[in-house]
Design an enzyme around this catalytic site. Structure first.
Site, PDB file in Angstrom:
ATOM      1  N   TYR A   1     -68.138  31.392  31.093  1.00 11.31           N
ATOM      2  CA  TYR A   1     -67.328  30.905  29.984  1.00 11.31           C
ATOM      3  C   TYR A   1     -67.114  29.393  30.009  1.00 11.31           C
ATOM      4  CZ  TYR A   1     -66.547  35.842  29.370  1.00 11.31           C
ATOM      5  OH  TYR A   1     -66.757  37.180  29.183  1.00 11.31           O
TER       6      TYR A   1
ATOM      7  N   PRO B   1     -64.802  36.799  20.369  1.00  9.38           N
ATOM      8  CA  PRO B   1     -64.829  37.999  19.524  1.00  9.38           C
ATOM      9  C   PRO B   1     -63.601  38.048  18.627  1.00  9.38           C
ATOM     10  CG  PRO B   1     -64.060  38.570  21.714  1.00  9.38           C
ATOM     11  CD  PRO B   1     -64.331  37.083  21.726  1.00  9.38           C
TER      12      PRO B   1
ATOM     13  N   HIS C   1     -62.307  34.183  24.911  1.00 11.34           N
ATOM     14  CA  HIS C   1     -62.696  35.269  25.802  1.00 11.34           C
ATOM     15  C   HIS C   1     -62.524  34.972  27.295  1.00 11.34           C
ATOM     16  CE1 HIS C   1     -64.513  38.969  26.760  1.00 11.34           C
ATOM     17  NE2 HIS C   1     -65.585  38.924  26.004  1.00 11.34           N
TER      18      HIS C   1
END
Length: 641
Positions: A120, A133, A354
């Site tokens: 990430y 998302p 996320h």
């Protein structure tokens, strides 16, 4: 009870195993910042009785790897791969395995900090579409502005109550079967924000000794700091929340400068602009108020330019990217872990950064809120005239350079919006109840439908990622389920072969489902392939070792070029999660299996490389039809059969 496969499907794994971290310089940079994760752990609640994430046996992982790549390689390529694997196993692999095992003995998790950064924080593409998302709630129908604001106030009240339950350990412990799962991720979702930085971002986590009392409300590109607790530390009433939201609405008639759209930029670009932005004291105070807030509440206005094939897709686009610079994309701060979006047209959902958590805590937040609102006593909705601090509008000083950066960010986001196709859809032929009657795993069955759809459309197998939760272990996140297998390819070919009998097709399907379920179980137990290979690679980088040629072999490059990225995220009612593909020529497929229907969030890029989300949808629907016909042989379950 949670399923083995329960985490969100966004994986940046390819770029750390075979792509962006292929050289020692970038890898070393990634590893230098890994200390941020253990530091954050000290602020989390204590975890008990969870085993540490295992390091699988090297021979086992390499054998699984070779079998998993077989469908993607020619015979000569496979022969070369086997030779490289043998050389790696007998040489560098042994040394790296020992390093990894020593690391596992001396750390709470050998993987956790590496994974946070590698998957990430070091990922440099925009978080919008590529990483974040979005969870789409069932649509609401607001008749008036008052109804719109009341719902937003009540939803905020529900989300704050969920935080209280998390803080006080009142939420049930998730389980897989009878086994409890690590709940650390639940403690990370409130008050968390990604902070842009060159090469590798940072994370802000709330310090429990300094509790946060505010959220930030976004409206018409304006941001407002809203204290949502009273002097006794209690959540203010829904009536007070409603009054505050009315204040925000009245103060937001004029659009603000779209500062929030900067968070949609390439991470290195945003890091540079962020550094300039916060040099101004007023800007720094406003940015910090956003970054430290419990969450964002985005009150979206009506839209006019978003084109979508149906209402569900329209709502998903609003959650994923806001619709573009002329719509609500400036009404976001995409770095925040939780952005609750409520639109005047009835769209409701959560946009998720996320990095700190998978989808399960967010899906549980949605389920909690929907249940809470259904049961909310009417007295909670009554008038409350007691005084409370009004929302404070956050001010920005926008220099000409920052203004130019905003304009460039708007142009770049609009290109990304145009470049990406999303489609939310429902397969209405049957759902998980019928699949269970076939005595097969619903998740594995759906995964094989995705495999068949891709083969039907492209006449070749696809490297296929499904995320498996590894929360059986302390600080567990995910492992990759390699859904493309020898069995899945045989199944697809058999299904599409007009000469194959129905019995042959059924046997091939059952075998493919079993193979997938077996791998999914192994992945949840920390015995998959991908995280182990990543650990071996990062161990080499950390110790200044030259990477073995295996990491440049087509076997790794091709098998981590995930042309299907997928996950099951079960939610309450007619909801679905969606996200973008992870490669230019790939598809994303997130699904919510309901008793009698299957909800999907599909996506593909308009890359000119043959992907077509509508064609993939059609192939997927046909695959479910064909699979039912095969499985229904000798199995009378419904009247129409």
């Amino acid at each position: 009870m949670l399923r083995v496969v329960n985490a969100a499907g966004q994986s940046m794994f390819r770029h750390v195993l075979s792509g962006l971290v292929n050289n020692q310089k970038n890898g070393a940079s990634l590893l230098r910042v890994s200390a941020c994760y253990p530091q954050m752990q000290r602020h989390m609640s204590a975890q008990h009785n969870f085993p540490r994430h295992p390091v699988p046996p090297l021979t086992q992982t390499l054998a699984k790897f070779v079998r998993s790549v077989q469908p993607l390689l020619s015979p000569s390529e496979l022969s070369t791969t086997k030779s490289l694997v043998k050389d790696f196993e007998e040489g560098d692999g042994q040394k790296l395995q020992q390093i990894l095992e020593n690391r596992a003995r001396n750390m709470e998790s050998w993987l956790a900090d590496w994974w946070l950064n590698a998957a990430y924080l070091a990922y440099r593409l925009p978080v919008v579409v590529h990483s974040n998302p979005a969870l789409v709630f069932p649509r609401r129908h607001f008749q008036t502005e008052e109804e719109f604001l009341k719902y937003a106030a009540d939803l905020t009240y529900a989300a704050l109550n969920y935080k209280s339950d998390i803080d006080n350990d009142k939420i049930p412990i998730d389980k897989m079967g009878k086994q409890p799962l690590d709940m650390t991720q639940y403690k990370r979702i409130y008050g968390t924000c990604r902070i842009p930085a060159p090469e590798c971002d940072k994370m802000h986590f709330t310090d429990p000794s300094r509790p946060v009392h505010h959220i930030v409300v976004a409206r018409n590109n304006n941001f407002f700091k809203f204290c949502v607790y009273d002097s006794n530390g209690e959540i203010i009433s829904p009536a007070k929340l409603l009054v505050g939201l009315k204040t925000v609405l009245n103060a937001s008639e004029k659009p603000g400068e779209a500062v929030g759209i900067l968070t949609s930029e390439h991470r290195d670009t945003w890091a540079r602009v962020h550094s300039d932005l916060v040099k101004d004291a007023r800007n720094r105070r406003s940015v910090e108020a956003i970054q430290t807030s419990l969450f964002l509440l985005c009150l979206d206005g009506p839209t006019s330019n978003i084109r979508a094939p149906n209402i569900a897709t329209m709502d998903a686009l609003k959650m994923i990217h806001g619709g573009g610079s002329k719509e609500n994309s400036g009404n976001r701060w995409f770095d925040k872990t939780i952005e609750i979006v409520v639109g005047e047209e009835g769209e409701v959902g959560i946009t998720v950064e996320h990095s700190p958590a998978e989808a399960v805590p967010i899906a549980m937040l949605m389920n909690y809120c929907l249940d809470f609102l259904e049961k909310m006593p009417k007295s909670k909705r009554g008038e409350d005239t007691a005084a409370f601090p009004k929302p404070e509008k956050l001010q920005f000083n926008i220099s000409s350079d920052i203004k130019n950066a905003i304009e460039v960010a708007q142009q770049n986001l609009d290109k990304l919006v145009e470049y990406t196709d999303f489609l939310c859809c429902t397969y209405s032929g049957y759902g998980k109840n019928l699949i269970k009657e076939f005595k097969v795993s619903p998740d594995s069955y759906i995964q094989m439908a995705l495999q068949l759809a891709y083969y039907r459309l492209h006449n070749e197998p696809a490297a296929h990622y499904e995320s498996a939760g590894t929360r059986l272990f302390h600080l567990g996140r995910t492992e990759a389920i390699r859904s493309c297998s020898v069995e899945s390819v045989h199944f697809a070919k058999t299904m599409l072969d007009s000469k194959s009998s129905n019995e042959d097709k059924k046997q091939a399907l059952v075998a493919a489902v079993k193979s997938h379920k077996d791998y999914a179980t192994q992945a949840a137990l920390g015995q998959g392939v991908d995280r182990h290979l990543l650990g071996l690679k990062l161990a080499a980088i950390e110790n200044g070792m030259q990477l073995h040629p295996l990491y440049r072999d087509p076997s790794i490059v091709r098998s981590t070029h995930f042309k299907i990225t997928s996950s099951q995220v079960a939610g309450k009612g007619n909801s679905v999660m969606c996200y973008g593909p992870v490669v230019p020529d790939g598809y994303a497929a997130c699904y919510n299996p309901l008793p009698n229907t299957l909800n999907f969030g599909l996506a593909a890029f308009k890359s000119g490389r043959g992907t077509d989300v509508k064609a993939f949808h059609d192939a997927l629907m046909a695959s479910f039809d064909d699979m039912e016909k095969v499985m229904a042989i000798g199995h009378q379950t419904r009247a129409k059969l």
